[in-house]
Scaffold this motif. Structure first.
Motif, PDB file in Angstrom:
ATOM      1  N   THR A 105      10.196  71.409  -5.252  1.00  0.00           N
ATOM      2  CA  THR A 105      10.099  70.265  -5.829  1.00  0.00           C
ATOM      3  C   THR A 105      11.130  69.714  -5.164  1.00  0.00           C
ATOM      4  O   THR A 105      12.503  69.800  -4.584  1.00  0.00           O
ATOM      5  CB  THR A 105      10.009  70.426  -7.187  1.00  0.00           C
ATOM      6  N   GLY A 106      10.985  67.987  -6.126  1.00  0.00           N
ATOM      7  CA  GLY A 106      12.780  67.247  -5.759  1.00  0.00           C
ATOM      8  C   GLY A 106      12.513  66.505  -4.701  1.00  0.00           C
ATOM      9  O   GLY A 106      11.539  65.923  -3.671  1.00  0.00           O
ATOM     10  N   ARG A 111       7.587  71.371   3.163  1.00  0.00           N
ATOM     11  CA  ARG A 111       6.889  72.768   3.337  1.00  0.00           C
ATOM     12  C   ARG A 111       7.316  73.730   4.347  1.00  0.00           C
ATOM     13  O   ARG A 111       6.495  75.167   5.234  1.00  0.00           O
ATOM     14  CB  ARG A 111       5.030  72.526   3.399  1.00  0.00           C
ATOM     15  N   ASN A 112       8.784  73.007   4.918  1.00  0.00           N
ATOM     16  CA  ASN A 112       9.287  73.143   6.709  1.00  0.00           C
ATOM     17  C   ASN A 112       9.411  75.179   6.279  1.00  0.00           C
ATOM     18  O   ASN A 112       8.782  75.672   6.940  1.00  0.00           O
ATOM     19  CB  ASN A 112       9.647  72.389   6.774  1.00  0.00           C
ATOM     20  N   ALA A 113      10.267  75.431   5.639  1.00  0.00           N
ATOM     21  CA  ALA A 113      10.895  76.429   5.432  1.00  0.00           C
ATOM     22  C   ALA A 113       9.989  77.602   4.422  1.00  0.00           C
ATOM     23  O   ALA A 113       9.613  78.824   4.938  1.00  0.00           O
ATOM     24  CB  ALA A 113      11.792  76.506   4.682  1.00  0.00           C
ATOM     25  N   GLU A 228       0.551  60.452   2.154  1.00  0.00           N
ATOM     26  CA  GLU A 228       0.216  60.783   0.924  1.00  0.00           C
ATOM     27  C   GLU A 228       1.359  60.948  -0.198  1.00  0.00           C
ATOM     28  O   GLU A 228       1.949  61.413  -1.121  1.00  0.00           O
ATOM     29  CB  GLU A 228      -0.789  61.228   0.224  1.00  0.00           C
ATOM     30  N   PHE A 229       1.872  61.788   0.875  1.00  0.00           N
ATOM     31  CA  PHE A 229       2.990  62.631   0.763  1.00  0.00           C
ATOM     32  C   PHE A 229       4.496  62.377   0.578  1.00  0.00           C
ATOM     33  O   PHE A 229       5.017  62.465  -0.134  1.00  0.00           O
ATOM     34  CB  PHE A 229       3.284  63.740   1.372  1.00  0.00           C
ATOM     35  N   LEU A 230       4.925  60.998   0.912  1.00  0.00           N
ATOM     36  CA  LEU A 230       5.431  60.132   0.810  1.00  0.00           C
ATOM     37  C   LEU A 230       6.058  59.079  -0.723  1.00  0.00           C
ATOM     38  O   LEU A 230       4.997  58.623  -0.756  1.00  0.00           O
ATOM     39  CB  LEU A 230       6.027  58.828   1.872  1.00  0.00           C
ATOM     40  N   SER A 231       7.274  59.871  -1.252  1.00  0.00           N
ATOM     41  CA  SER A 231       7.685  59.108  -2.183  1.00  0.00           C
ATOM     42  C   SER A 231       8.472  57.945  -2.484  1.00  0.00           C
ATOM     43  O   SER A 231       9.422  58.483  -1.903  1.00  0.00           O
ATOM     44  CB  SER A 231       7.641  59.949  -3.006  1.00  0.00           C
TER      45      SER A 231
END
Length: 301
Positions: A105-106, A111-113, A228-231
């Protein structure tokens, strides 16, 4: 008496094909790690040449984070269909659902790691004893420490201080039960070598590598693609840019560069002139000074 000369690219190709054939000769259940990026595409192309006219006798393994570029997934599926080979998919979302990993989160969540656990689980479930990857020594300082045959212990971990010598290209693939190897046939290639080879062989690659117009925001000295994943952060504005990507990873961490290189010839000329590193636009490498090495010790690609 006939003299037979190999140019630079032919020498690299011959070396890589030799390594790939050694893997198939030494291991029981090898596979190719396939990300959909140019390096794994080149490795797959080399494997096709190594065993032609037969089909590639190895499955492809793709770790699906759920945050991929749609173009990458489409390219992957078309390639598998064209080559007629097996595709094994490990799902990060499934690992999250099972409680094997926890979603970050943050602001800089990625999700890379999380891929590491999914990859190791996929290798264990499919009894893979050698996973062939497209990493190159010129990419990053941690990858510069790799041998062609990179030993991983029973926990899938890499010890950079415990590397096996590879004198005269003699590869030691001996292992204990539960251990496996990562193998890097194009270790000695540079980014320029890869692009010249793709150009020479006319190898199909995802459209993301060519200049195209897309919406992006400027963040951390790079153009991050809108998805859609970019805030959006305070002060950020979406702009349309003519851009391309030098390296492909998750859409959440892969930054692009402004470019009008829309052909392989233009890309080769652009790479020859650039002074920035290939992975300089990857957010996962900016987390710490030793980000890549820390991930690799845990079992990352």
């Amino acid at each position: 008496m006939h003299k037979y000369y190999l140019n630079h690219l032919q020498e690299l190709e011959a070396e890589a094909i030799f390594v790939i054939r050694e893997v198939v000769a030494q291991f029981d259940r090898p596979a190719i790690l396939f990300s959909g990026g140019k390096d794994s595409i080149v490795v797959t192309h080399l494997a096709r040449k190594a065993f032609a006219p037969a089909k590639i006798p190895l499955p492809l393994i793709h770790i699906d984070t759920g945050h991929n570029f749609p173009e990458t997934m489409e390219f992957r599926d078309n390639l598998v269909k064209r080559l007629g080979i097996q595709l094994i998919v490990g799902s990060v979302q499934e690992s999250i659902n099972k409680g094997r990993v926890k979603e970050e989160t943050g602001l800089n969540a990625s999700r890379n790691a999380l891929q590491t656990v999914t990859l190791l689980d996929t290798i264990e479930a499919n009894k893979i004893d050698a996973a062939i990857g497209g990493a190159r020594r010129d990419e990053e300082k941690a990858r510069a420490k790799e041998r062609f045959f990179s030993h991983r212990d029973e926990f899938g971990q890499w010890d950079p201080k415990n590397q096996r010598p590879e004198l005269w290209n003699i590869f030691n693939g001996r292992k204990h039960q539960g251990e496996h190897f990562r193998v890097f046939p194009i270790s000695n290639w540079t980014e320029m070598d890869v692009w010249n080879y793709i150009w020479k062989e006319n190898i199909p690659i995802p459209s993301l590598y060519f200049a195209h117009e897309r919406e992006a925001v400027y963040r951390d000295n790079t153009w991050m693609p809108v998805s859609e994943f970019l805030s959006l952060r305070e002060g950020e504005t979406i702009q349309k840019k003519l851009m391309r990507f030098r390296t492909l990873g998750d859409i959440t961490i892969t930054g692009g560069i402004e470019s009008d290189a829309d052909t392989l010839e233009k890309i080769v000329m652009e790479v020859a002139a650039t002074r920035s590193t290939e992975r300089g636009n990857r957010g996962d490498d900016k987390r710490s000074e030793n980000a890549m090495e820390d991930r690799k010790k845990q079992g990352y690609f």
